[in-house]
Motif scaffolding. Structure first.
Motif, short mmCIF file in Angstrom:
data_model
loop_
_atom_site.label_atom_id
_atom_site.label_comp_id
_atom_site.label_asym_id
_atom_site.label_seq_id
_atom_site.Cartn_x
_atom_site.Cartn_y
_atom_site.Cartn_z
N ILE A 9 0.84 -1.20 0.00
CA ILE A 9 0.00 0.00 0.00
C ILE A 9 0.88 1.25 0.00
CG2 ILE A 9 -1.67 1.35 1.34
CD1 ILE A 9 -2.81 -1.38 2.34
N ALA A 10 1.92 1.24 0.83
CA ALA A 10 2.80 2.41 0.97
C ALA A 10 3.57 2.72 -0.32
CB ALA A 10 3.77 2.20 2.13
N GLN A 11 3.67 1.75 -1.23
CA GLN A 11 4.32 2.01 -2.53
C GLN A 11 3.47 2.92 -3.41
OE1 GLN A 11 5.11 -1.69 -4.50
NE2 GLN A 11 6.55 -2.40 -2.95
N TYR A 12 2.17 2.97 -3.14
CA TYR A 12 1.25 3.69 -4.03
C TYR A 12 0.60 4.92 -3.41
CZ TYR A 12 1.72 -0.43 -6.95
OH TYR A 12 2.24 -1.43 -7.73
N VAL A 13 0.40 4.89 -2.08
CA VAL A 13 -0.26 6.02 -1.40
C VAL A 13 0.39 6.23 -0.04
CG1 VAL A 13 -2.51 5.68 -2.55
CG2 VAL A 13 -2.05 4.52 -0.37
N PRO A 14 0.24 7.44 0.52
CA PRO A 14 0.75 7.65 1.88
C PRO A 14 0.05 6.69 2.85
CG PRO A 14 0.13 9.74 0.85
CD PRO A 14 -0.36 8.65 -0.05
N PHE A 15 0.84 6.00 3.68
CA PHE A 15 0.27 4.99 4.58
C PHE A 15 1.18 4.88 5.79
CE2 PHE A 15 -0.90 0.63 5.87
CZ PHE A 15 -2.28 0.78 5.89
N SER A 16 0.70 5.36 6.92
CA SER A 16 1.49 5.43 8.15
C SER A 16 1.25 4.21 9.04
CB SER A 16 1.11 6.69 8.92
OG SER A 16 -0.23 6.59 9.38
N ASP A 17 2.02 4.12 10.10
CA ASP A 17 1.81 3.06 11.09
C ASP A 17 0.43 3.20 11.73
OD1 ASP A 17 4.30 2.02 10.59
OD2 ASP A 17 5.27 2.94 12.34
N ALA A 18 -0.01 4.45 11.93
CA ALA A 18 -1.36 4.68 12.49
C ALA A 18 -2.44 4.17 11.53
CB ALA A 18 -1.56 6.16 12.78
N ASP A 19 -2.21 4.37 10.22
CA ASP A 19 -3.15 3.86 9.22
C ASP A 19 -3.19 2.33 9.26
OD1 ASP A 19 -3.69 6.46 8.30
OD2 ASP A 19 -2.10 6.36 6.80
N ALA A 20 -2.03 1.72 9.40
CA ALA A 20 -1.96 0.26 9.47
C ALA A 20 -2.72 -0.26 10.69
CB ALA A 20 -0.50 -0.19 9.52
N THR A 21 -2.57 0.43 11.81
CA THR A 21 -3.29 0.04 13.02
C THR A 21 -4.79 0.16 12.82
OG1 THR A 21 -1.41 0.73 14.38
CG2 THR A 21 -3.55 0.57 15.48
N LEU A 22 -5.21 1.19 12.11
CA LEU A 22 -6.63 1.38 11.82
C LEU A 22 -7.18 0.31 10.87
CD1 LEU A 22 -7.54 4.99 12.00
CD2 LEU A 22 -9.11 3.55 10.75
N LEU A 23 -6.39 -0.08 9.89
CA LEU A 23 -6.83 -1.05 8.89
C LEU A 23 -6.86 -2.48 9.41
CD1 LEU A 23 -7.62 -1.81 5.98
CD2 LEU A 23 -5.17 -1.79 5.40
N GLU A 113 -16.55 1.12 4.84
CA GLU A 113 -16.11 1.66 6.13
C GLU A 113 -14.59 1.89 6.11
OE1 GLU A 113 -15.98 3.12 9.99
OE2 GLU A 113 -17.65 2.93 8.59
N VAL A 114 -13.86 0.97 5.53
CA VAL A 114 -12.41 1.13 5.41
C VAL A 114 -12.09 2.37 4.59
CG1 VAL A 114 -10.33 0.12 4.36
CG2 VAL A 114 -11.85 -1.30 5.74
N PHE A 115 -12.79 2.55 3.46
CA PHE A 115 -12.55 3.72 2.61
C PHE A 115 -12.93 5.01 3.31
CE2 PHE A 115 -13.08 1.07 -1.54
CZ PHE A 115 -11.82 0.53 -1.34
N ARG A 116 -13.94 4.97 4.14
CA ARG A 116 -14.35 6.17 4.88
C ARG A 116 -13.25 6.56 5.88
NH1 ARG A 116 -16.25 7.71 9.39
NH2 ARG A 116 -16.64 5.70 10.34
N GLN A 117 -12.69 5.56 6.55
CA GLN A 117 -11.66 5.84 7.56
C GLN A 117 -10.29 6.09 6.94
OE1 GLN A 117 -11.48 3.65 11.18
NE2 GLN A 117 -13.60 2.95 11.01
N LEU A 118 -10.02 5.46 5.81
CA LEU A 118 -8.73 5.58 5.14
C LEU A 118 -8.96 5.90 3.67
CD1 LEU A 118 -7.12 2.43 6.78
CD2 LEU A 118 -6.45 4.80 7.24
N PRO A 119 -9.34 7.14 3.36
CA PRO A 119 -9.72 7.48 1.98
C PRO A 119 -8.62 7.24 0.95
CG PRO A 119 -9.69 9.43 3.39
CD PRO A 119 -9.48 8.26 4.27
N GLN A 120 -7.36 7.24 1.36
CA GLN A 120 -6.28 7.00 0.40
C GLN A 120 -6.33 5.57 -0.16
OE1 GLN A 120 -5.93 7.17 3.73
NE2 GLN A 120 -3.95 6.42 4.45
N LEU A 121 -7.04 4.67 0.52
CA LEU A 121 -7.13 3.31 0.00
C LEU A 121 -8.01 3.23 -1.24
CD1 LEU A 121 -7.14 0.97 3.12
CD2 LEU A 121 -5.26 1.73 1.68
#
Length: 192
Positions: A9-23, A113-121
């Motif tokens: 995911i991080a190769q294509y969009v900004p994706f932090s450790d916090a995002d990973a924890t949320l996903l 729900e995932v897209f709502r919380q992590l729109p970059q996905l």
């Protein structure tokens, strides 16, 4: 368990450790034995599958009863049947493990729900779908414009690992010819 997916995911969009924890709570994990199916024709596809380890194929069964391989998926590739997934219709395809495989599962029921919380996905999946559509068009071009031998060499040059991992009849089906023709090509290559 999800490290490879998060790195992808991080190769294509900004994706932090916090995002990973949320996903992470929205993801599942499944082990699929060799020859076992993730999806069978006639059943509704309910998820996207990210190949963590192993190899999958999507295929259909023709009117003559032969298997026609449509696509493969190895580590860091996604597979699903979008027509079935998005429209909640019975699938016309099968997704089968070619070798023992581990997949990360993103169920369709949680996707919004995932897209709502992590729109970059949403962007991540859009980019992957664009790449997939482009690859499908090139595959059609090669099926219609290259000889069988040229298709084999193109595929082997681009994805050398597949040639060793995939049974010969599946590779031949994907490339649009018979296993016997593939044997002749391999024999010819072996004598060079």
């Amino acid at each position: 368990m999800y490290t490879a997916l998060f790195a992808h995911i991080a190769q294509y969009v900004p994706f932090s450790d916090a995002d990973a924890t949320l996903l992470q709570p929205y993801l599942g994990h499944q082990t699929v034995a060799r020859k076992e199916h993730l999806l069978t024709e006639g059943h509704v596809c309910t998820a996207n599958y990210f190949v963590r380890q192993g190899c999958l194929r999507t295929y259909l069964v023709t009117e003559k009863g032969t298997e026609q391989t449509i696509q493969f998926g190895i580590e860091n590739w996604w597979l699903t049947d979008y027509a079935s997934l998005d429209n909640h219709l019975p699938s016309q395809f099968n997704i089968q493990a070619i070798e023992n495989t581990e997949v990360v599962v993103l169920e369709q029921r949680v996707q919004e729900e995932v897209f709502r919380q992590l729109p970059q996905l949403e962007r991540y999946f859009r980019v992957l779908l664009q790449k997939s559509a482009a690859a499908a068009l090139f595959r059609l071009k090669f099926l219609y414009t290259l000889s069988g031998e040229a298709r084999y060499h193109h595929f082997n040059d681009r994805f050398p690992g597949f040639v060793q991992r995939v049974p010969q009849y599946m590779l031949a089906s994907y490339l649009g010819f018979t296993p016997e023709f593939l044997s002749k090509i391999r024999a010819k290559v072996g004598h060079r």
